[in-house]
Design an enzyme around this catalytic site. Structure first.
Site, short mmCIF file in Angstrom:
data_model
loop_
_atom_site.label_atom_id
_atom_site.label_comp_id
_atom_site.label_asym_id
_atom_site.label_seq_id
_atom_site.Cartn_x
_atom_site.Cartn_y
_atom_site.Cartn_z
N HIS A 40 0.83 -1.21 0.00
CA HIS A 40 0.00 0.00 0.00
C HIS A 40 0.86 1.25 0.00
CE1 HIS A 40 -2.33 3.26 1.95
NE2 HIS A 40 -3.33 2.76 1.26
N GLY A 52 -5.74 -5.10 -15.03
CA GLY A 52 -5.17 -4.76 -13.72
C GLY A 52 -4.02 -5.72 -13.44
N CYS A 108 -3.77 -0.77 -16.59
CA CYS A 108 -3.78 0.23 -15.52
C CYS A 108 -3.01 -0.22 -14.28
CB CYS A 108 -5.21 0.60 -15.14
SG CYS A 108 -6.19 -0.76 -14.47
#
Length: 860
Positions: free
Chosen positions: A437, A747, A813
């Site tokens: 993250h 993705g 992406c």
């Protein structure tokens, strides 16, 4: 087979490759530069030696013949001069300081006596000492510590020649003691052992580790060069230096460099003077160097470096290569060379390493000697940052808002930290890798980050960070390098991020050459504005879950956790209001360009309160006799939503099946934002993307809901609907899904995880580095696409999808969208656009152009 070729030999080169150094010296000799007499041995001989421990048949005879020609040339130069030889590696790529060199070969009592008569007793004694040092360490493998023990406290500049000779004899005795073998006095035998040592160093641990890290194949081997040694430490007419065809710091079109009189060799750390010092000492030698620089630059069509030795008034070129230059110089030189007619625009683009553009567009350490790193981790987001250590996200935001330079230091980050990551100078975490993250968010907003510093312990009560015995207190200053992963105590000088006219020109040329568009992953108006300014042609991924960090997190938590229908309805209404504003601002900034909004895709664990915190609060409340009803209700809700593997749990389209109101209000918000922009005479181009689709039935369900809301909107609105392909099943049934989709967007982060069966965070923390070190993976698959597994699924999905829907638009992406090697694959696979974080858009523009140009060349 011919394994050996003399420098500049017009009769042809040896079979195989003679490496960078061998090629450079041969080219320079052909261009008329004065290069020491010598020859190159091809990499085929090295491969044979590494495999069998023997030179290939015929090679040694060719070496002996070439040595005889060196002797003839040395005699022609000066009959009194003994011909000492050096053997140096010539690998196919630069491997600085990692390959061995055998120098001063030919030393024995007779040659030392002759050398003493020609060069002086001190020069001869030093040559003999260095010969024995080299022989001990490089050829016979005597531990360096034992050699250093003999040399401890000895300063060659203060010793008499006889004392220097005694030191050399002591090392010679050590060699015999350690290896039970005498040092040969025959030069030919010394050269044989020297070539063997250089070839063997190709497989030594440092060189092998470097090749794995740089993805350089092991099977090429290294070539070697053998040449007459020349000396820059003989007298006042001797010296060494380095010349550059242009200024390596700025790219200015004037020769530059340095010179040191009476020095040993160009890599020795002496106080050098500029080339003016060479011109003053030897005007003719200076002119020779400048001429050689110009000729070699024209041949290489790049800024070049030449290492030279001035020996008794004669200038010798001993090495040549493309110079290591500052990014500002690299880009300026390429533009200038196009203007000068030495390169075409296409050639300049293909010659440019995108790394140089990336370095300029992020803060970086100023040139100079760096202190040893205090600690290390994984370079997760490029750029360098220096600032005070802050261990709490809220305090870090406050400190940054007050104008302080701040490094946020945490075990790991969560969605609550997004705004703080945007505000601080850098991020350092003890856990997570390049796909964590912290890494993803930091790259998205351009904040330097180092993750996975697993030896780092954080003591919040003591406000202390430790790595073993090293202690850093909150408030202390550290510097982090988000490219190398190094962490330094204290403040180091930085060069701020900036661009130059040359970079602008190169990117304009790139835009003329590329076929693939470059879009941006952007979630806020600020990110979108940055992206558009950087050249983005659309937003390929607006992550709606990232819009709910900080104070907004409560909205998502109430939707997920509340059992009260009214409270959930209020939260959904608030979500719709917030999202209308979010989408409207994005559409306004990107007016006239596509904006792909991904409907909510939160891994639930990132958006729910921490279970341990709730249990701690509940225990405290019970101990104090305080009301616990709300905390018990919250604990029960967490029990309901707790998942063993959240990344493969209730997220993406599955959330819409279980809680359909969430996607419904997002669609309503999107339609209202479009209506408002149309009323303002804007040109909104909204596209909705449905994440984690695995079956066409899931897609039908959500499309029906979207069509229903478009109908209820009461006006003609065109909404483009696409699918994220991030599950292997979706790729395998792409033909079905394409019939219901206007576009696919791969993705690649999740597609890599689900294809490899590998959690990116766990893999990078536990074992991925070992896989790369041992050659099980050539690259980190979360940084560079796996072409044979994940890539094959992508190609299959594109082919099958376009078979069913020829108008299908295809994008990428994931984080791979800014990796040059991955972009080259995407270009060949037929991808229409890549979408990446705004700071990486220039790199993607350049890489897309290079991919198109290479494809054109291969087809031509």
């Amino acid at each position: 087979m011919r394994y050996v070729s003399d420098f500049g030999d017009p009769t042809g080169a040896a079979a195989g490759n003679v490496g960078k150094r061998g090629s450079a010296l041969s080219t320079l000799r052909s261009l008329g530069a004065q290069v020491p007499p010598g020859f190159a041995i091809s990499d085929i001989a090295c491969r044979r030696f590494v495999e069998t421990g023997e030179f290939p048949d015929g090679m040694w005879d060719q070496v002996v013949d070439s040595i005889a020609r060196i002797d003839e040339a040395a005699h022609d130069l000066d009959p009194r001069r003994p011909a000492f030889l050096s053997v140096r590696s010539s690998p196919p790529v630069d491997m600085p300081g990692l390959m061995e060199a055998a120098l001063y070969l030919g030393i024995n009592d007779a040659s030392c006596s002759a050398f003493s008569a020609w060069a002086g007793p001190r020069a001869a004694a030093l040559a003999q000492l260095r010969f024995f040092e080299m022989y001990a360490r490089v050829i016979r493998g005597v531990p360096k510590s034992r050699v250093d023990g003999i040399l401890a406290g000895a300063d060659g500049s203060l010793l008499e020649p006889t004392e220097i000779i005694d030191l050399g004899r002591s090392i010679e005795a050590l060699i015999v003691e350690e290896t039970q073998r005498p040092v040969p006095t025959d030069r030919t035998e010394q050269v044989r052992e020297g070539i063997e040592a250089v070839f063997a160093s190709w497989d030594a641990r440092p060189a092998s580790a470097y090749r794995r890290a740089a993805a350089i194949p092991d099977n090429t081997g290294t070539a070697a060069i053998v040449h007459l040694m020349v000396f820059g430490n003989l007298d006042e007419e001797s010296g060494v230096g380095v010349g550059f065809s242009r200024d390596p710091r700025t790219g200015e079109a004037r020769p530059s460099g340095r010179y040191r009189a009476e020095a040993d060799h160009p890599t020795t750390a002496y106080e050098y003077e500029g080339l003016d010092a060479l011109a003053a000492a030897d005007a003719a030698g200076h002119d020779e160097l400048v001429t050689a620089l110009a000729s070699y630059e024209a041949d290489r069509r790049d800024l070049v470096r030449l290492d030279y030795v001035r020996e008794k008034g004669r200038l010798w070129i001993v090495d040549g290569r493309v110079a290591d230059s500052a990014p500002e110089a690299v880009t300026r030189v390429l533009v200038d060379l196009v203007a000068e007619g030495l390169l075409t625009k296409s050639e300049a683009l293909l010659q440019l390493d995108s790394r140089h553009v990336g370095e300029m567009l992020h803060p970086r350490l100023a040139p100079g000697e760096l202190p040893p790193p205090t600690a290390g981790g994984s370079g997760a987001s490029p750029g360098c940052a220096t600032g005070m250590v802050v261990l709490d996200s809220g305090a870090a935001m406050d400190a940054a808002s007050a104008g302080n330079h701040v490094i946020l230091v945490k075990r790991e980050t969560t969605p609550e930290d997004v705004e703080t990551i945007r505000a601080v100078d850098g991020v350092l975490t003890s856990h997570g890798g390049r796909a964590s993250h912290a890494a993803l968010v930091a790259r998205g907003v351009g904040t330097p980050a180092v993750t996975g510093s697993y030896d780092m312990l954080i003591d919040l009560e003591e406000a202390l960070v430790t790595w073993g015995d090293v202690e850093i207190h909150a408030g202390d200053t550290i510097t982090i390098d988000g490219r190398s992963g190094n962490i330094y105590a204290g403040e180091l000088p930085l060069i701020r991020a900036h661009s130059t006219p040359a970079v602008t020109t190169l990117l304009e040329w790139a835009d003329e050459s590329r076929r693939m568009e470059v879009w941006a992953n952007a979630d806020t108006p600020e990110d979108a504005e940055y992206a558009r300014g950087a050249g983005a042609e659309g937003i390929g991924l607006a992550r709606t879950e990232y819009m709910f960090s900080g104070d907004r997190l409560d909205v998502v938590q109430r939707i997920l956790l509340s059992d009260d229908p009214k409270e959930r309805a209020d939260a959904l209404e608030q979500l719709e209001r917030l999202q209308v504003g979010d989408f409207e601002r994005l559409l306004e900034v990107m007016d006239g360009l596509p904006v792909v909004v991904r409907l909510l895709d939160p891994p639930l664990h990132e958006f729910l309160p921490d279970r341990l915190d709730v249990e701690h609060e509940l225990a405290e409340a019970r101990a104090l006799g305080e009301p616990v009803d709300e905390l018990e209700t919250l604990e029960a809700a967490l029990d309901k939503w707790e998942e063993a593997n959240p990344m493969l749990g209730l997220r993406g389209v599955r959330l819409a099946v279980v809680i359909p109101e969430v996607y419904r209000v997002q669609v309503l918000a999107a339609l209202e934002a479009v209506r408002r922009r149309l009323d303002a005479s804007g040109d909104p181009r909204l596209e909705l993307m449905i994440p984690l689709v695995g079956t066409v039935e899931e897609l039908h369900l959500i499309k029906d809901m979207i069509d229903e809301e478009v109908h209820h909107a009461g006006r003609l609105l065109e909404v483009t609907i696409g699918t994220m392909i991030e599950l292997p099943r979706a790729a395998l049934v792409a033909e079905e899904i394409a019939l219901e989709s206007d576009f696919f967007s791969f993705g690649t982060n999740d597609l890599t995880q689900t294809t490899l069966g590998m959690s990116r965070d766990d893999a990078e923390e536990a074992f991925l580095s070992q896989y790369i070190d041992r050659g099980l993976y050539r690259r980190n698959p979360f940084e560079t696409i796996d072409p044979h597994g994940v890539g094959r699924l992508i190609k299959l999905a594109i082919d099958e999808g376009r078979k069913a829907n020829p108008e299908l638009i295809v994008g990428v992406c994931g984080e791979h969208g800014a990796d040059p090697e991955s972009i080259e694959f995407f270009c060949s696979a037929g991808v229409d656009y890549v979408s990446c974080s705004p700071p990486r858009i220039p790199i993607a523009r350049l890489a897309a152009a290079q991919a198109a140009l290479r494809e054109d060349r291969s087809e031509g």
